[in-house]
Design a protein around this motif. Structure first.
Motif, PDB file in Angstrom:
ATOM      1  N   LEU A  97       7.646 -13.216   4.915  1.00  0.00           N
ATOM      2  CA  LEU A  97       6.590 -12.445   5.570  1.00  0.00           C
ATOM      3  C   LEU A  97       7.052 -11.005   5.811  1.00  0.00           C
ATOM      4  N   GLU A  98       8.195 -10.863   6.478  1.00  0.00           N
ATOM      5  CA  GLU A  98       8.711  -9.523   6.748  1.00  0.00           C
ATOM      6  C   GLU A  98       9.202  -8.851   5.470  1.00  0.00           C
ATOM      7  N   GLY A  99       9.729  -9.641   4.544  1.00  0.00           N
ATOM      8  CA  GLY A  99      10.212  -9.066   3.290  1.00  0.00           C
ATOM      9  C   GLY A  99       9.138  -8.281   2.568  1.00  0.00           C
ATOM     10  N   THR A 103       9.597  -4.195   2.076  1.00  0.00           N
ATOM     11  CA  THR A 103       9.623  -3.636   0.721  1.00  0.00           C
ATOM     12  C   THR A 103       8.506  -2.618   0.538  1.00  0.00           C
ATOM     13  N   ALA A 104       7.322  -2.924   1.055  1.00  0.00           N
ATOM     14  CA  ALA A 104       6.210  -1.979   0.958  1.00  0.00           C
ATOM     15  C   ALA A 104       6.515  -0.698   1.723  1.00  0.00           C
ATOM     16  N   GLU A 126       2.483 -11.066  -2.052  1.00  0.00           N
ATOM     17  CA  GLU A 126       3.532 -11.856  -1.402  1.00  0.00           C
ATOM     18  C   GLU A 126       3.191 -12.124   0.062  1.00  0.00           C
ATOM     19  N   PHE A 127       2.596 -11.147   0.731  1.00  0.00           N
ATOM     20  CA  PHE A 127       2.186 -11.315   2.127  1.00  0.00           C
ATOM     21  C   PHE A 127       1.095 -12.379   2.228  1.00  0.00           C
ATOM     22  N   TRP A 162       2.205  -6.042  11.899  1.00  0.00           N
ATOM     23  CA  TRP A 162       2.758  -4.966  11.070  1.00  0.00           C
ATOM     24  C   TRP A 162       1.998  -4.872   9.744  1.00  0.00           C
ATOM     25  N   GLY A 163       1.859  -5.977   9.056  1.00  0.00           N
ATOM     26  CA  GLY A 163       1.155  -5.958   7.782  1.00  0.00           C
ATOM     27  C   GLY A 163      -0.303  -5.566   7.923  1.00  0.00           C
ATOM     28  N   GLU A 164      -0.926  -6.050   8.982  1.00  0.00           N
ATOM     29  CA  GLU A 164      -2.346  -5.766   9.202  1.00  0.00           C
ATOM     30  C   GLU A 164      -2.573  -4.301   9.555  1.00  0.00           C
ATOM     31  N   ARG A 165      -1.755  -3.759  10.467  1.00  0.00           N
ATOM     32  CA  ARG A 165      -1.973  -2.389  10.945  1.00  0.00           C
ATOM     33  C   ARG A 165      -1.512  -1.335   9.938  1.00  0.00           C
TER      34      ARG A 165
END
Length: 203
Positions: A97-99, A103-104, A126-127, A162-165
């Motif tokens: 998830l964090e990876g 990376t992004a 990947e997310f 984090w991914g969403e925002r």
């Protein structure tokens, strides 16, 4: 009292959240990554760092693990079967998830422009894939370890946010509800308010 070297806008918030959940006093030393001060307490230059009686402990996962073990909460006892399962979930969150987020981020604004690669679509995939796996780990919930809220939930909720925002990656309905449930906890609200006040006082 603990000192967090970092900034609540990055993964330092995980440590602040854990400290509030544990009812511990803490203060913030607002320092950006890769600065002279950060390199003085962490050879990698990354945030956050927890200072414990002057001794630095770097890395958000290491910090929340240390704190939960030290104060006997937000975790299961070392050596127990439950702890083995919890650690496996934590490792999954960091690896998959964090990876994708890390990376992004590196290829979006951290690396020099001439060293960046157009990998964000792959990271988004990947997310999405990691979310499907996280849903299976969550099961009936309400938390990743059933009825017990642990550091794995702090890490998962923070990373989902984090991914969403940052990248506008959509969350599944189940994980959006899970993230909101975790992030509505009073300890996180207190951590964010304290962090903001400390940043303003230091400005």
């Amino acid at each position: 009292m603990y000192t967090i070297v970092g900034n609540p806008r990055n993964r330092s918030l995980r440590a602040m959240w854990a400290l509030e959940e544990l009812g511990q006093d803490w203060t913030l030393e607002a320092v950006a990554p890769q600065t002279e001060r950060m390199l003085a307490v962490n050879a990698t230059g990354k945030a956050p760092v927890l200072l414990v009686d002057g001794t630095p402990i770097p890395d958000s996962v290491a910090i929340v693990t240390f704190l939960s073990d030290r104060h006997g909460a937000l975790t299961f006892p070392a050596g127990s079967l439950e702890r083995g399962r919890q650690d496996a979930i934590t490792q999954f969150i960091v690896d998959e998830l964090e990876g994708a987020c890390w990376t992004a981020a590196k290829n979006d604004f951290i690396h020099p422009e001439d060293k960046r690669s157009p990998v964000k679509p792959t990271c988004a995939f990947e997310f999405e894939l990691a979310q499907k796996r996280l849903e299976r780990l969550l099961g009936e919930g309400p938390w990743l370890m059933g009825e017990t809220f642990t550091i794995a939930d702090i890490l998962a909720a923070h990373t989902l946010s984090w991914g969403e925002r940052m990248f506008q990656w959509p969350l599944t309905e189940t994980l959006a509800a899970y993230k909101d449930r975790a992030m509505s906890r009073p300890a996180l609200g207190a951590a964010m308010a304290k962090g903001k006040a400390m940043l303003e006082a230091a400005a």
